[in-house]
Design a protein around this motif. Structure first.
Motif, PDB file in Angstrom:
ATOM      1  N   CYS A  98      28.039  33.973  34.972  1.00  0.00           N
ATOM      2  CA  CYS A  98      26.712  33.630  34.489  1.00  0.00           C
ATOM      3  C   CYS A  98      25.757  33.770  35.674  1.00  0.00           C
ATOM      4  O   CYS A  98      26.188  33.983  36.810  1.00  0.00           O
ATOM      5  CB  CYS A  98      26.674  32.202  33.945  1.00  0.00           C
ATOM      6  SG  CYS A  98      27.606  31.982  32.413  1.00  0.00           S
ATOM      7  N   TYR A  99      24.461  33.641  35.416  1.00  0.00           N
ATOM      8  CA  TYR A  99      23.484  33.895  36.465  1.00  0.00           C
ATOM      9  C   TYR A  99      22.756  32.630  36.928  1.00  0.00           C
ATOM     10  O   TYR A  99      22.507  31.709  36.145  1.00  0.00           O
ATOM     11  CB  TYR A  99      22.445  34.917  35.997  1.00  0.00           C
ATOM     12  CG  TYR A  99      22.981  36.326  35.955  1.00  0.00           C
ATOM     13  CD1 TYR A  99      22.938  37.139  37.080  1.00  0.00           C
ATOM     14  CD2 TYR A  99      23.558  36.832  34.791  1.00  0.00           C
ATOM     15  CE1 TYR A  99      23.449  38.431  37.053  1.00  0.00           C
ATOM     16  CE2 TYR A  99      24.076  38.122  34.759  1.00  0.00           C
ATOM     17  CZ  TYR A  99      24.016  38.918  35.891  1.00  0.00           C
ATOM     18  OH  TYR A  99      24.533  40.188  35.862  1.00  0.00           O
ATOM     19  N   ARG A 100      22.433  32.629  38.213  1.00  0.00           N
ATOM     20  CA  ARG A 100      21.653  31.563  38.845  1.00  0.00           C
ATOM     21  C   ARG A 100      20.323  32.155  39.290  1.00  0.00           C
ATOM     22  O   ARG A 100      20.296  33.112  40.055  1.00  0.00           O
ATOM     23  CB  ARG A 100      22.431  31.006  40.041  1.00  0.00           C
ATOM     24  CG  ARG A 100      21.720  29.916  40.814  1.00  0.00           C
ATOM     25  CD  ARG A 100      22.608  29.441  41.950  1.00  0.00           C
ATOM     26  NE  ARG A 100      21.981  28.400  42.748  1.00  0.00           N
ATOM     27  CZ  ARG A 100      22.555  27.806  43.788  1.00  0.00           C
ATOM     28  NH1 ARG A 100      23.787  28.156  44.141  1.00  0.00           N
ATOM     29  NH2 ARG A 100      21.911  26.866  44.467  1.00  0.00           N
ATOM     30  N   GLU A 101      19.230  31.580  38.803  1.00  0.00           N
ATOM     31  CA  GLU A 101      17.912  32.178  39.024  1.00  0.00           C
ATOM     32  C   GLU A 101      17.219  31.708  40.297  1.00  0.00           C
ATOM     33  O   GLU A 101      16.261  32.342  40.754  1.00  0.00           O
ATOM     34  CB  GLU A 101      17.017  31.895  37.814  1.00  0.00           C
ATOM     35  CG  GLU A 101      17.560  32.482  36.519  1.00  0.00           C
ATOM     36  CD  GLU A 101      16.859  31.938  35.291  1.00  0.00           C
ATOM     37  OE1 GLU A 101      15.812  31.260  35.460  1.00  0.00           O
ATOM     38  OE2 GLU A 101      17.345  32.177  34.176  1.00  0.00           O
TER      39      GLU A 101
ATOM     40  N   ILE B 276      38.943  31.476  41.082  1.00  0.00           N
ATOM     41  CA  ILE B 276      38.075  31.423  42.252  1.00  0.00           C
ATOM     42  C   ILE B 276      36.788  32.148  41.873  1.00  0.00           C
ATOM     43  O   ILE B 276      36.830  33.233  41.283  1.00  0.00           O
ATOM     44  CB  ILE B 276      38.712  32.094  43.483  1.00  0.00           C
ATOM     45  CG1 ILE B 276      40.050  31.431  43.831  1.00  0.00           C
ATOM     46  CG2 ILE B 276      37.770  32.030  44.688  1.00  0.00           C
ATOM     47  CD1 ILE B 276      40.796  32.118  44.982  1.00  0.00           C
ATOM     48  N   TYR B 277      35.635  31.556  42.195  1.00  0.00           N
ATOM     49  CA  TYR B 277      34.360  32.158  41.821  1.00  0.00           C
ATOM     50  C   TYR B 277      33.261  31.650  42.754  1.00  0.00           C
ATOM     51  O   TYR B 277      33.406  30.612  43.412  1.00  0.00           O
ATOM     52  CB  TYR B 277      33.997  31.841  40.361  1.00  0.00           C
ATOM     53  CG  TYR B 277      34.337  30.429  39.933  1.00  0.00           C
ATOM     54  CD1 TYR B 277      33.429  29.377  40.074  1.00  0.00           C
ATOM     55  CD2 TYR B 277      35.588  30.136  39.392  1.00  0.00           C
ATOM     56  CE1 TYR B 277      33.752  28.092  39.683  1.00  0.00           C
ATOM     57  CE2 TYR B 277      35.921  28.858  38.995  1.00  0.00           C
ATOM     58  CZ  TYR B 277      34.996  27.831  39.138  1.00  0.00           C
ATOM     59  OH  TYR B 277      35.327  26.551  38.766  1.00  0.00           O
ATOM     60  N   THR B 278      32.171  32.382  42.825  1.00  0.00           N
ATOM     61  CA  THR B 278      31.068  32.009  43.701  1.00  0.00           C
ATOM     62  C   THR B 278      30.083  31.115  42.959  1.00  0.00           C
ATOM     63  O   THR B 278      30.095  31.028  41.733  1.00  0.00           O
ATOM     64  CB  THR B 278      30.319  33.244  44.223  1.00  0.00           C
ATOM     65  OG1 THR B 278      29.537  33.813  43.149  1.00  0.00           O
ATOM     66  CG2 THR B 278      31.279  34.295  44.763  1.00  0.00           C
ATOM     67  N   SER B 279      29.213  30.475  43.716  1.00  0.00           N
ATOM     68  CA  SER B 279      28.205  29.582  43.151  1.00  0.00           C
ATOM     69  C   SER B 279      26.912  30.317  42.796  1.00  0.00           C
ATOM     70  O   SER B 279      25.988  29.701  42.289  1.00  0.00           O
ATOM     71  CB  SER B 279      27.882  28.472  44.153  1.00  0.00           C
ATOM     72  OG  SER B 279      27.245  29.024  45.304  1.00  0.00           O
ATOM     73  N   GLY B 280      26.868  31.629  43.077  1.00  0.00           N
ATOM     74  CA  GLY B 280      25.589  32.322  42.971  1.00  0.00           C
ATOM     75  C   GLY B 280      24.777  32.091  44.234  1.00  0.00           C
ATOM     76  O   GLY B 280      23.622  32.496  44.334  1.00  0.00           O
ATOM     77  N   GLY B 281      25.407  31.436  45.215  1.00  0.00           N
ATOM     78  CA  GLY B 281      24.812  31.185  46.522  1.00  0.00           C
ATOM     79  C   GLY B 281      25.850  31.490  47.579  1.00  0.00           C
ATOM     80  O   GLY B 281      26.611  32.441  47.452  1.00  0.00           O
ATOM     81  N   ARG B 282      25.967  30.625  48.581  1.00  0.00           N
ATOM     82  CA  ARG B 282      26.859  30.919  49.694  1.00  0.00           C
ATOM     83  C   ARG B 282      28.236  30.263  49.563  1.00  0.00           C
ATOM     84  O   ARG B 282      29.122  30.539  50.365  1.00  0.00           O
ATOM     85  CB  ARG B 282      26.228  30.479  51.017  1.00  0.00           C
ATOM     86  CG  ARG B 282      26.032  28.970  51.155  1.00  0.00           C
ATOM     87  CD  ARG B 282      25.565  28.588  52.549  1.00  0.00           C
ATOM     88  NE  ARG B 282      26.520  28.994  53.558  1.00  0.00           N
ATOM     89  CZ  ARG B 282      27.571  28.257  53.910  1.00  0.00           C
ATOM     90  NH1 ARG B 282      27.797  27.097  53.304  1.00  0.00           N
ATOM     91  NH2 ARG B 282      28.385  28.678  54.850  1.00  0.00           N
TER      92      ARG B 282
ATOM     93  N   LEU C 105      24.602  36.477  40.502  1.00  0.00           N
ATOM     94  CA  LEU C 105      25.760  36.287  39.646  1.00  0.00           C
ATOM     95  C   LEU C 105      26.722  35.261  40.240  1.00  0.00           C
ATOM     96  O   LEU C 105      27.055  35.329  41.422  1.00  0.00           O
ATOM     97  CB  LEU C 105      26.497  37.616  39.466  1.00  0.00           C
ATOM     98  CG  LEU C 105      27.680  37.630  38.480  1.00  0.00           C
ATOM     99  CD1 LEU C 105      27.206  37.357  37.063  1.00  0.00           C
ATOM    100  CD2 LEU C 105      28.411  38.966  38.553  1.00  0.00           C
ATOM    101  N   GLN C 106      27.127  34.298  39.421  1.00  0.00           N
ATOM    102  CA  GLN C 106      28.194  33.378  39.795  1.00  0.00           C
ATOM    103  C   GLN C 106      29.504  34.132  39.552  1.00  0.00           C
ATOM    104  O   GLN C 106      30.132  34.017  38.513  1.00  0.00           O
ATOM    105  CB  GLN C 106      28.102  32.103  38.947  1.00  0.00           C
ATOM    106  CG  GLN C 106      26.783  31.359  39.174  1.00  0.00           C
ATOM    107  CD  GLN C 106      26.566  30.204  38.203  1.00  0.00           C
ATOM    108  OE1 GLN C 106      25.540  29.523  38.289  1.00  0.00           O
ATOM    109  NE2 GLN C 106      27.478  29.967  37.281  1.00  0.00           N
TER     110      GLN C 106
END
Length: 315
Positions: free
Chosen positions: A218-221, A164-170, A238-239
């Motif tokens: 990894c990162y989402r800019e 389970i992980y986030t999208s770097g968003g909502r 951060l994702q």
């Protein structure tokens, strides 16, 4: 029709009309909230981290892929999801950030280009089903469901949740282990799960056998809005990996016992300070405290204390 029946002269059978497919079930927020129940308030990063096989704060993208795929398998990694991929792991270095984030193709591939006959203009591809070597995973994500309710529902489903992980968003993604022998078998599994998942808020577009998903830690800019305008975040997001178990059983996560008290483990280390024997010079500890600081005030305070000590010692 009775045996021996013959049509009258001039008889013409009625033309068959193709029955319309029933509309897929729609997201039902009330149902989701009722199903999530008390777990919507209970489930958070520490709860999931406590039940993860390894502490998510210690898993970078490289280690994540090593745990999820065999040494002889290949994974296509993207910073541009419209491309054929920016890296083929493990042969090429992984990107750790991207303008819109970093993705990977959930199914392992052979790394070779094959003609994709389903395109209007057939073209070679290394991210189509012809390249897939194992129908191992299914991606669940939701852009509509409130995050806490979505998590509260996920942990109660009898699925083999591998990550389970986030999208770097909502939104929050869940990677489900399927291990289907063929794509047809994968599709059958999808058909069985789809109605209930859609009602709980799963994105129907994500339920495809050849699917990109976010590469954890990894990162989402930034992101592009509905008008097509790109907005860069003040700081890359951060994702974030929340949970990991490469060999999950078919049972709800609410039935999994906690393996550790993640937050307390880092706080105990922080209370001892950074020793000379720490080969990372305190970077591992500070990175973990930073990882959990968004959900833990004690971690935030411990991190600030360590950074203050460093500044005073450097002055």
């Amino acid at each position: 029709v009775k045996r021996g029946w013959r049509p009258e002269p001039g008889y013409r059978p009625a033309e068959k009309t193709s029955a319309e497919r029933p509309a897929p079930p729609e997201f039902n927020l009330e149902l989701l909230e009722r199903f999530a129940g008390r777990f919507a308030k209970l489930i958070n990063l520490p709860w999931l981290a406590d039940r993860s096989v390894v502490d998510p704060a210690t898993v970078d993208a490289q280690r994540y892929l090593e745990m999820m795929y065999r040494a002889d398998e290949r994974v296509v990694v993207f910073t541009d999801d419209k491309s054929q991929g920016q890296a083929l792991w493990p042969e090429e270095a992984l990107p750790d950030t991207g303008p819109h984030g970093v993705w990977y193709l959930a199914q392992p591939v052979d790394g070779k280009y094959h003609m994709n006959p389903r395109r209007k203009t057939p073209a070679p591809s290394r991210r189509s089903q012809e390249s897939v070597t194992s129908w191992r995973y299914m991606v669940l994500e939701s852009d509509e469901a409130p995050v806490r309710a979505w998590l509260g529902a996920l942990v109660q489903l009898p699925l083999r949740i591998a990550a389970i992980y986030t999208s770097g968003g909502r939104s929050v993604h869940a990677l489900i282990k399927v291990d289907a022998p063929t794509k047809d078998a994968w599709d059958q599994e999808k058909r069985q799960l789809t109605p209930g998942l859609l009602m709980l808020g799963a994105d129907p577009g994500a339920l495809s056998a050849v699917r990109l998903t976010r590469l954890p830690n990894c990162y989402r800019e930034g992101k592009t809005d509905k008008h097509g305008t790109y907005h860069r975040f003040p700081n890359p997001e951060l994702q974030k990996l929340l949970y990991l178990n490469p060999a999950p059983e078919i049972r709800p996560l609410v039935d999994v016992f906690a393996r550790r008290d993640t937050i307390q483990s880092w706080l105990k280390w922080a209370a001892l300070g950074i020793s000379d024997a720490d080969e990372t010079g305190g970077e591992l500890l500070k990175s973990a405290l930073r990882f959990y600081s968004t959900v833990s005030v004690p971690c935030r305070l411990a991190l600030a204390r360590l950074e203050d000590i460093e500044q005073r010692e450097a002055a």
